[in-house]
Design an enzyme around this catalytic site. Structure first.
Site, PDB file in Angstrom:
ATOM      1  N   THR A  58       2.679  45.179  -8.666  1.00  0.00           N
ATOM      2  CA  THR A  58       3.230  46.877  -8.719  1.00  0.00           C
ATOM      3  C   THR A  58       2.824  47.410 -10.269  1.00  0.00           C
ATOM      4  O   THR A  58       1.782  48.316 -10.349  1.00  0.00           O
ATOM      5  CB  THR A  58       4.400  47.105  -8.442  1.00  0.00           C
ATOM      6  OG1 THR A  58       5.071  46.233  -7.591  1.00  0.00           O
ATOM      7  CG2 THR A  58       5.019  48.714  -8.457  1.00  0.00           C
ATOM      8  N   LYS A  87      20.395  48.266 -26.269  1.00  0.00           N
ATOM      9  CA  LYS A  87      21.223  48.663 -27.229  1.00  0.00           C
ATOM     10  C   LYS A  87      22.180  49.572 -26.614  1.00  0.00           C
ATOM     11  O   LYS A  87      22.899  50.093 -27.321  1.00  0.00           O
ATOM     12  CB  LYS A  87      20.468  49.219 -28.403  1.00  0.00           C
ATOM     13  CG  LYS A  87      19.537  48.254 -29.076  1.00  0.00           C
ATOM     14  CD  LYS A  87      18.614  49.434 -30.018  1.00  0.00           C
ATOM     15  CE  LYS A  87      17.444  48.921 -30.661  1.00  0.00           C
ATOM     16  NZ  LYS A  87      16.473  49.885 -31.208  1.00  0.00           N
ATOM     17  N   HIS A 137      11.425  50.722  -2.460  1.00  0.00           N
ATOM     18  CA  HIS A 137      10.167  50.504  -3.125  1.00  0.00           C
ATOM     19  C   HIS A 137       9.148  51.281  -2.387  1.00  0.00           C
ATOM     20  O   HIS A 137       8.470  50.823  -1.683  1.00  0.00           O
ATOM     21  CB  HIS A 137       9.933  48.917  -3.008  1.00  0.00           C
ATOM     22  CG  HIS A 137       8.945  48.284  -3.928  1.00  0.00           C
ATOM     23  ND1 HIS A 137       7.897  49.231  -4.503  1.00  0.00           N
ATOM     24  CD2 HIS A 137       8.668  47.419  -4.316  1.00  0.00           C
ATOM     25  CE1 HIS A 137       7.114  48.697  -5.253  1.00  0.00           C
ATOM     26  NE2 HIS A 137       7.403  47.358  -5.065  1.00  0.00           N
TER      27      HIS A 137
END
Ligand code: CP
Length: 307
Positions: A58, A87, A137
């Protein structure tokens, strides 16, 4: 076309227009002069490919599609670890920042279902869903459908066996939804009970009048099918994949014996052990060509968004 989030947003005429465009780009790429012309089509446009999960096909086919048009691909792979997501940054904040940078398209693969829609909700820049968790997808389903269309010249009145980890595999989910837009298709879902396709997909199939059955008998499903769509166990989405009963769903020489001669065998790839490599030499095996079709389908999608 702006964002590409789900197969549900495409009707049959849009899908077939994409196929025509994809075939046109395939011919143009094969011709040296036309390939050079294509390479100036979107010069100056920039693609951001933002991948939080691994990918070979992909990501690289989207980036190659961009390169074929003269676009500049800027890429982060493994963003889950190497971007500020590690983070604690949200996908919305990341996408808002990318909007400030002026990308022309963002291709997003993410481990959480619904993340592409979350990203699109805050993005002026077109978002293409390159796979969101166990969700969808859509560009894979479009290239899968194109592969079927290139063989049979239609997407209706087909018998399709879809096998493997259907509970966690987003490509199977998207393809089943896409095929439910066409009349007369019959889907055989082949899996162990623990990995059956989601109830949400079955509801859509019932609403659309698409016939389907669920079976654990691979040979029975293969005996009378035109399209075999096989998928791997999605180990990364399971807590204890080794505890699952083995399905015995490997397409091998024995399976080829029961499969009709004019059928095709597809797989979104990567495969693990669910298709024996010996099958690759059989003319019915189409999974590598299927991956190749993705390049041109993704060029067609870029063109629809940018033109
Ligand atoms: N079919 C597919 O999505 O492959 P990748 O994970 O390699 O992109």
């Amino acid at each position: 076309m702006h964002h590409v989030l789900s197969v549900e947003q495409f009707d049959s005429s849009q899908i077939e227009e994409l196929f025509v465009e994809a075939d046109r780009f395939r011919d143009q790429v094969a011709d040296p002069k036309q390939r050079r012309d294509l390479a100036s089509r979107y010069v100056g446009k920039q693609l951001c490919s933002l991948f939080y999960e691994p990918s070979t096909r992909t990501r690289l086919s989207f980036e190659k599609a961009a390169a074929n048009f003269g676009m500049i691909p800027i890429s982060t792979e493994n963003a889950r670890e190497f971007s500020s997501a590690s983070k604690g940054e949200t996908i919305e904040d990341t996408v808002k920042v990318l909007n400030e940078y002026g990308f022309d398209i963002i291709v997003l693969r993410h481990h959480e279902t619904g993340s592409a829609s979350q990203a699109a909700s805050v993005s002026e820049t077109p978002i293409i869903n390159a796979g969101d968790g166990k969700g969808e997808h859509p560009t894979q389903a479009l290239l899968d459908a194109h592969t079927i269309f290139r063989k049979f010249g239609r997407l209706d009145n087909l018998r399709v066996a879809i096998g493997g980890d259907l509970a966690n595999g987003r490509t199977a989910r998207s393809l089943a939804q896409l095929l439910s837009h066409y009349k007369g298709n019959h889907l055989s879902f082949v899996s162990i009970p623990e990995l059956q396709i989601g109830e949400d997909i079955k509801v859509k199939l019932r609403e659309s009048g698409t016939g389907f059955e669920e079976t654990t008998d691979m040979y029975d499903a293969l005996r009378d099918t035109e399209v075999v769509y096989w998928t791997r166990l999605q180990r990364e989405r399971l807590d204890n994949p080794d505890a699952l009963p083995k399905g015995g769903f490997t397409i091998d020489a024995l399976a080829l014996e029961v499969l009709p001669q004019d059928a095709i065998i597809m797989h979104p790839l990567p495969r693990v052990d669910e298709i024996d490599p010996q099958v690759d030499a059989d003319p019915r095996a189409q999974y590598f060509q299927q991956a190749g079709n993705g390049l041109y389908l993704r060029m067609a999608l870029f063109d629809q968004i940018l033109k």
